[in-house]
Design a protein around this motif. Structure first.
Motif, PDB file in Angstrom:
ATOM      1  N   THR A  20       0.836  -1.205   0.000  1.00 18.08           N
ATOM      2  CA  THR A  20       0.000   0.000   0.000  1.00 18.08           C
ATOM      3  C   THR A  20       0.866   1.249   0.000  1.00 18.08           C
ATOM      4  O   THR A  20       1.766   1.403   0.830  1.00 18.08           O
ATOM      5  N   ASP A  21       0.589   2.156  -0.941  1.00 16.69           N
ATOM      6  CA  ASP A  21       1.302   3.430  -1.038  1.00 16.69           C
ATOM      7  C   ASP A  21       0.558   4.479  -0.210  1.00 16.69           C
ATOM      8  O   ASP A  21      -0.399   5.094  -0.680  1.00 16.69           O
ATOM      9  N   PHE A  22       0.969   4.665   1.029  1.00 18.34           N
ATOM     10  CA  PHE A  22       0.283   5.587   1.933  1.00 18.34           C
ATOM     11  C   PHE A  22       0.508   7.047   1.547  1.00 18.34           C
ATOM     12  O   PHE A  22      -0.159   7.936   2.082  1.00 18.34           O
ATOM     13  N   SER A  23       1.424   7.292   0.639  1.00 16.42           N
ATOM     14  CA  SER A  23       1.656   8.671   0.199  1.00 16.42           C
ATOM     15  C   SER A  23       0.767   9.040  -0.978  1.00 16.42           C
ATOM     16  O   SER A  23       0.759  10.185  -1.430  1.00 16.42           O
ATOM     17  N   ASN A  24      -0.004   8.084  -1.473  1.00 17.03           N
ATOM     18  CA  ASN A  24      -0.851   8.341  -2.641  1.00 17.03           C
ATOM     19  C   ASN A  24      -2.180   7.602  -2.476  1.00 17.03           C
ATOM     20  O   ASN A  24      -2.521   6.701  -3.241  1.00 17.03           O
ATOM     21  N   TRP A 128      -2.982   0.347   9.916  1.00 13.48           N
ATOM     22  CA  TRP A 128      -3.550   0.943   8.708  1.00 13.48           C
ATOM     23  C   TRP A 128      -3.870   2.431   8.891  1.00 13.48           C
ATOM     24  O   TRP A 128      -4.191   3.115   7.917  1.00 13.48           O
ATOM     25  N   VAL A 129      -3.825   2.923  10.120  1.00 16.63           N
ATOM     26  CA  VAL A 129      -4.123   4.341  10.351  1.00 16.63           C
ATOM     27  C   VAL A 129      -2.932   5.161   9.885  1.00 16.63           C
ATOM     28  O   VAL A 129      -1.825   5.004  10.405  1.00 16.63           O
ATOM     29  N   PRO A 130      -3.105   6.042   8.902  1.00 13.49           N
ATOM     30  CA  PRO A 130      -1.962   6.787   8.341  1.00 13.49           C
ATOM     31  C   PRO A 130      -1.310   7.712   9.360  1.00 13.49           C
ATOM     32  O   PRO A 130      -1.932   8.130  10.350  1.00 13.49           O
ATOM     33  N   THR A 131      -0.060   8.034   9.102  1.00 11.14           N
ATOM     34  CA  THR A 131       0.673   8.955   9.969  1.00 11.14           C
ATOM     35  C   THR A 131       0.820  10.346   9.358  1.00 11.14           C
ATOM     36  O   THR A 131       1.151  11.299  10.060  1.00 11.14           O
ATOM     37  N   ALA A 132       0.562  10.480   8.065  1.00 15.92           N
ATOM     38  CA  ALA A 132       0.760  11.765   7.390  1.00 15.92           C
ATOM     39  C   ALA A 132      -0.248  12.802   7.868  1.00 15.92           C
ATOM     40  O   ALA A 132      -1.397  12.467   8.209  1.00 15.92           O
ATOM     41  N   LYS A 133       0.161  14.048   7.874  1.00 15.61           N
ATOM     42  CA  LYS A 133      -0.713  15.152   8.264  1.00 15.61           C
ATOM     43  C   LYS A 133      -1.919  15.214   7.323  1.00 15.61           C
ATOM     44  O   LYS A 133      -1.769  15.162   6.102  1.00 15.61           O
ATOM     45  N   CYS A 165     -10.751   2.085   5.713  1.00 15.06           N
ATOM     46  CA  CYS A 165      -9.814   2.347   4.625  1.00 15.06           C
ATOM     47  C   CYS A 165      -9.001   3.614   4.924  1.00 15.06           C
ATOM     48  O   CYS A 165      -9.550   4.617   5.365  1.00 15.06           O
ATOM     49  N   PRO A 166      -7.693   3.552   4.719  1.00  9.21           N
ATOM     50  CA  PRO A 166      -6.854   4.736   4.918  1.00  9.21           C
ATOM     51  C   PRO A 166      -7.111   5.749   3.811  1.00  9.21           C
ATOM     52  O   PRO A 166      -7.210   5.384   2.634  1.00  9.21           O
ATOM     53  N   VAL A 167      -7.237   7.025   4.174  1.00  8.98           N
ATOM     54  CA  VAL A 167      -7.584   8.050   3.188  1.00  8.98           C
ATOM     55  C   VAL A 167      -6.776   9.320   3.412  1.00  8.98           C
ATOM     56  O   VAL A 167      -6.312   9.604   4.518  1.00  8.98           O
ATOM     57  N   GLY A 168      -6.644  10.075   2.335  1.00  7.63           N
ATOM     58  CA  GLY A 168      -6.112  11.426   2.408  1.00  7.63           C
ATOM     59  C   GLY A 168      -7.265  12.407   2.390  1.00  7.63           C
ATOM     60  O   GLY A 168      -8.396  12.093   2.771  1.00  7.63           O
ATOM     61  N   ASN A 169      -7.022  13.619   1.904  1.00 10.82           N
ATOM     62  CA  ASN A 169      -8.068  14.643   1.837  1.00 10.82           C
ATOM     63  C   ASN A 169      -9.105  14.297   0.778  1.00 10.82           C
ATOM     64  O   ASN A 169      -8.768  13.819  -0.311  1.00 10.82           O
ATOM     65  N   TYR A 170     -10.385  14.537   1.105  1.00 14.87           N
ATOM     66  CA  TYR A 170     -11.461  14.279   0.146  1.00 14.87           C
ATOM     67  C   TYR A 170     -11.446  15.328  -0.956  1.00 14.87           C
ATOM     68  O   TYR A 170     -11.576  15.011  -2.133  1.00 14.87           O
ATOM     69  N   TYR A 171     -11.306  16.580  -0.564  1.00  8.94           N
ATOM     70  CA  TYR A 171     -11.155  17.677  -1.528  1.00  8.94           C
ATOM     71  C   TYR A 171      -9.762  18.277  -1.343  1.00  8.94           C
ATOM     72  O   TYR A 171      -9.385  18.667  -0.246  1.00  8.94           O
ATOM     73  N   SER A 172      -9.017  18.379  -2.436  1.00  8.72           N
ATOM     74  CA  SER A 172      -7.664  18.918  -2.359  1.00  8.72           C
ATOM     75  C   SER A 172      -7.635  20.432  -2.578  1.00  8.72           C
ATOM     76  O   SER A 172      -6.588  21.052  -2.424  1.00  8.72           O
ATOM     77  N   LYS A 173      -8.787  20.999  -2.934  1.00 17.09           N
ATOM     78  CA  LYS A 173      -8.861  22.441  -3.185  1.00 17.09           C
ATOM     79  C   LYS A 173     -10.286  22.909  -2.916  1.00 17.09           C
ATOM     80  O   LYS A 173     -11.200  22.092  -2.770  1.00 17.09           O
ATOM     81  N   PRO A 174     -10.502  24.229  -2.814  1.00 17.08           N
ATOM     82  CA  PRO A 174     -11.866  24.736  -2.641  1.00 17.08           C
ATOM     83  C   PRO A 174     -12.779  24.269  -3.767  1.00 17.08           C
ATOM     84  O   PRO A 174     -12.325  24.015  -4.887  1.00 17.08           O
ATOM     85  N   VAL A 175     -14.076  24.153  -3.465  1.00  8.75           N
ATOM     86  CA  VAL A 175     -15.010  23.549  -4.407  1.00  8.75           C
ATOM     87  C   VAL A 175     -15.893  24.595  -5.092  1.00  8.75           C
ATOM     88  O   VAL A 175     -16.101  25.700  -4.582  1.00  8.75           O
ATOM     89  N   SER A 176     -16.403  24.193  -6.251  1.00 13.56           N
ATOM     90  CA  SER A 176     -17.386  24.987  -6.991  1.00 13.56           C
ATOM     91  C   SER A 176     -18.724  24.265  -6.917  1.00 13.56           C
ATOM     92  O   SER A 176     -18.782  23.042  -7.088  1.00 13.56           O
ATOM     93  N   VAL A 177     -19.790  25.008  -6.666  1.00 10.85           N
ATOM     94  CA  VAL A 177     -21.107  24.395  -6.504  1.00 10.85           C
ATOM     95  C   VAL A 177     -22.143  25.107  -7.365  1.00 10.85           C
ATOM     96  O   VAL A 177     -21.986  26.281  -7.715  1.00 10.85           O
TER      97      VAL A 177
END
Length: 355
Positions: A20-24, A128-133, A165-177
């Motif tokens: 598992t690539d925890f950086s991606n 499985w709990v990620p360590t990255a910020k 499941c280990p996850v990063g950010n759901y949105y990587s930038k501000p959203v448009s709606v």
């Protein structure tokens, strides 16, 4: 001292952690090694166990496949600087799961089953709990019908599962709606307040149309007049106009009682922020965008936590929101929630359980 349920555990022979690539991490694509499972039959929850994550055996006549009796929750676990695993507001997710179950004619899940299954599963898969910020372990408890019966009635048997499941950010930038005034997510008397699969299935087509037009999400309006803002596709939504926070109430049965929403409201009250739980009309929103009194708009949800909105389309016209200062409410509340979740600031409301 409370006695733990004696859960039988079948461990995987080979963990998938090394591959598992925890950086991606793509949100929701990488599933941890194990899952908690319980079966409901003859009026009680039985055969509680933890087993390797893997395929289920389901009959083609399974009631869920035909009639959609399925509910779920979403929550997160975090690793603090000391290596402890912290889970945010699990009790609130348990209560909401049972509220959804009641609306969908499904059995109540005892708190002990939910909490013991959750904590023992996370403890087993704690690596499985990620360590990255900014990363976390997303937790998905869900329940669905198991009767093999072609007929419209509530099932007599059910399965409850928790997977992670280990996850990063759901949105990587501000959203448009985009404000949606044609399609309807929920109406009074419907299932809008339940976290049931069918609500999300019904939202897919209009959401895809918005995404094709360049928007990340919709702002749903009420099903009767399409004149009042209710919530967004994956989150509740809040606006700050003339210094006052405004968010839709959840007593109409059309809006999910978001746990992040509730947490933000509590922090706003702690900080004496002016707050109104009322519907913002589409007209009010457009006027505030035109005259510049809309200071902030943001979504609140487990996956996104706080999703800043940078562009809103109303009646076919795009409006760009002003840049927010560093001390804007949405920035402050995001920092406070993250601080609580990672154990970096005080937890005055006892929202965290430690594993």
């Amino acid at each position: 001292m409370k006695t733990q349920l004696a859960l039988p555990v079948t461990k995987v022979q080979n963990s998938r952690i090394p591959e598992t690539d925890f950086s991606n991490l793509v949100f929701g694509r990488t599933i941890s090694d194990h899952m908690f499972v319980a079966d409901y039959k003859d009026g009680e929850w039985t055969d509680l166990r933890i087993e390797p994550y893997g395929p289920l055996s389901i009959n083609p006549a399974n009631a869920t496949l035909h009639y959609g009796q399925s509910i779920f929750e979403g929550m997160k676990a975090y690793r603090n600087e000391d290596g402890k695993i912290l889970v945010f507001r699990a009790d609130a997710n348990w209560r909401r799961l049972n509220e959804s179950a009641e609306r969908m004619c499904m059995p109540e899940l005892p708190e002990e089953v939910f909490m013991e299954g959750l904590t023992q599963l996370i403890d087993l898969d704690r690596d499985w709990v990620p360590t990255a910020k900014g990363a976390s372990l997303y937790v998905r408890p869900y329940m669905f019908a198991m009767d093999d019966y072609i007929g419209v009635r509530p099932s007599d048997t059910y399965k409850f599962i928790i997977l992670t499941c280990p996850v990063g950010n759901y949105y990587s930038k501000p959203v448009s709606v985009k404000v949606e005034t044609t399609f309807t997510r929920a109406t009074e008397g419907g299932t809008g307040a339940a976290k049931t699969a069918g609500n999300y299935a019904a939202s897919l087509y209009p959401a895809r149309q918005a995404q094709k037009a360049g928007y990340d999400q919709l702002l749903w309006t009420d099903g009767r007049s399409h004149s009042k803002i209710e919530e967004s596709g994956t989150m509740n939504v809040m606006f700050k106009i003339n210094g006052k926070l405004i968010t839709a109430p959840t007593n109409t049965g059309t809006i999910l009682k978001g746990i992040t929403r509730d947490s933000v409201i509590q922090l706003a009250k702690d900080w004496n922020e002016p707050l109104e739980e009322r519907f913002l009309t589409v007209g009010e929103l457009e006027s505030a965008l035109i005259d510049g009194t809309l200071e902030e708009a943001f979504g609140t949800g487990t996956a996104a936590t706080i999703a800043h909105v940078e562009r809103i389309n109303v009646n076919g016209k795009d409006y760009i929101l002003p840049s927010k200062s560093a001390d804007a409410f949405s920035h402050r509340v995001l920092a406070e929630l993250d601080g609580i979740k990672y154990g970096q600031v005080a937890d005055p409301h006892n929202w965290i359980i430690s594993i």
